[in-house]
Write an enzyme that holds these catalytic residues in place. Structure first.
Site, PDB file in Angstrom:
ATOM      1  N   ASP A   3     -11.323   1.841 -14.280  1.00 48.11           N
ATOM      2  CA  ASP A   3     -12.211   0.716 -14.020  1.00 48.11           C
ATOM      3  C   ASP A   3     -12.604   0.023 -15.316  1.00 48.11           C
ATOM      4  OD1 ASP A   3     -12.194   1.051 -11.297  1.00 48.11           O
ATOM      5  OD2 ASP A   3     -14.006   2.274 -11.235  1.00 48.11           O
ATOM      6  N   LYS A  34     -13.128  -4.482 -11.761  1.00 48.58           N
ATOM      7  CA  LYS A  34     -13.607  -5.685 -11.079  1.00 48.58           C
ATOM      8  C   LYS A  34     -14.420  -6.509 -12.067  1.00 48.58           C
ATOM      9  CE  LYS A  34     -13.734  -3.436  -6.554  1.00 48.58           C
ATOM     10  NZ  LYS A  34     -13.125  -2.166  -6.975  1.00 48.58           N
ATOM     11  N   MET A  83     -26.692  -2.666 -11.283  1.00 52.12           N
ATOM     12  CA  MET A  83     -26.177  -3.948 -10.801  1.00 52.12           C
ATOM     13  C   MET A  83     -27.298  -4.906 -10.431  1.00 52.12           C
ATOM     14  SD  MET A  83     -23.032  -2.547  -8.421  1.00 52.12           S
ATOM     15  CE  MET A  83     -23.932  -1.121  -7.794  1.00 52.12           C
TER      16      MET A  83
END
Length: 314
Positions: A61, A83, A195
């Site tokens: 990742d 991502k 996040m």
């Protein structure tokens, strides 16, 4: 899950997929979901380092630390599925890729930032692999939800101050239920938000509506355990305008005012006389061990990206 002693002969982990007879002639080696920790390679587990050293292919990742990636031997295939804004690899494609690589009989390491099962979609990938008849092993990692506060000297629990802590995501996909911030605020324990940088203003408003005072301490620990780490401290009512750059973990609660590594605990409201005050200022740790303080209204590190992309991995 038993550990393997260094230097000992590794057990034969290959298996034949009974559910997929067309693969019967190819030994299927378990896919290993590995937690890469918060960024510093010194915080990687021994098992994780060993799995990287013995991998045929590493699917990783975006939030995996550069020092951790450097432990992957030359010649090992690396596949970046991180991502990022404007470039997000669909989760279905990642799971299908893991199944495809495993059916080739290759040793596949799925490397994630933090811990695979803390906002890392490790559970989803494990289930997809199992449905395809691929065995799975899990190597836990240190989650940023604990490591980032610790890097800023913040204990997420502290006797007489906070008897517990909640870990929650500040980002929800369209169609997913919203986090009930007001109910979470009423619990009265420390809140660690991952996040959440992009939505910190609305999070602040919802938490205050749940009861906490506007002056409740908050902290943003960013790029923790790396050469760019820093901490911003302030109050809940000012969180929306705080100079916090992602990747960051936002801590809400009395312990957010602490920096126990530097002697600041319950009842302390400022740093030492020779240092800047807590409110709205960022404490940055430099690679050489020096410290400096930057005004809270300065932009974060130019290399950082929005939390929506960076924290998709944890």
């Amino acid at each position: 899950m038993s550990a393997v002693e260094p230097g000992a002969e590794r057990p034969d982990r290959s298996a034949v997929s009974a559910e997929h007879p067309t693969q019967a002639m190819v030994p299927v080696v378990p896919v290993v979901l590995v937690g890469g920790g918060p960024g510093d390679p010194d915080l990687l587990t021994l098992r994780a380092a060993r799995e990287l050293a013995e991998a045929d292919v590493v699917v990783h990742d975006a939030l995996v630390g550069a020092g951790v990636l450097a432990l992957i031997p030359e010649g090992v295939e690396r596949i970046d599925v991180g991502k990022r804004p404007g470039r997000a690899t669909p989760q279905e494609m990642i799971s299908a890729m893991l199944v495809h690589l495993a059916r080739q009989g290759r040793r596949v390491v799925r490397l994630k930032g933090g811990d695979p099962f803390v906002f890392g979609r490790g559970g989803e990938e494990a289930l997809e692999l199992q449905r395809a008849g691929i065995p799975v092993e899990v190597v836990p990692g240190i989650s940023s939800s604990v490591a980032a506060p610790a890097a800023a000297g913040i204990p997420v629990t502290h006797r007489g101050v906070s008897a517990g802590y909640s870990v929650v995501t500040g980002h929800r996909r369209p169609g997913e239920p919203d986090v009930d911030w007001r109910a979470l605020a009423r619990v009265g324990s420390t809140i660690a938000i991952l996040m959440g940088v992009a939505h910190r203003g609305e999070i602040s408003a919802e938490l205050q509506a749940g009861g906490p005072a506007p002056a409740t301490p908050v902290a943003g620990s960013q790029s923790a355990t790396t050469g760019r780490e820093g901490a911003t401290r302030g109050t809940l009512d000012a969180l929306g305008d705080a100079a916090v750059a992602s990747p960051a973990v936002i801590v809400v609660g009395a312990v957010a005012a602490f920096d126990v590594v530097r002697g600041i605990g319950p009842g302390e409201t400022r740093l030492g006389d020779d240092q800047a005050p807590l409110g709205g200022h960022r404490h940055q740790h430099q690679p050489d061990g020096a410290h400096h303080y930057a005004a809270g209204d300065e932009d974060g590190d130019g290399g950082q990206v929005d939390a929506l992309g960076q924290f998709a991995a944890e």
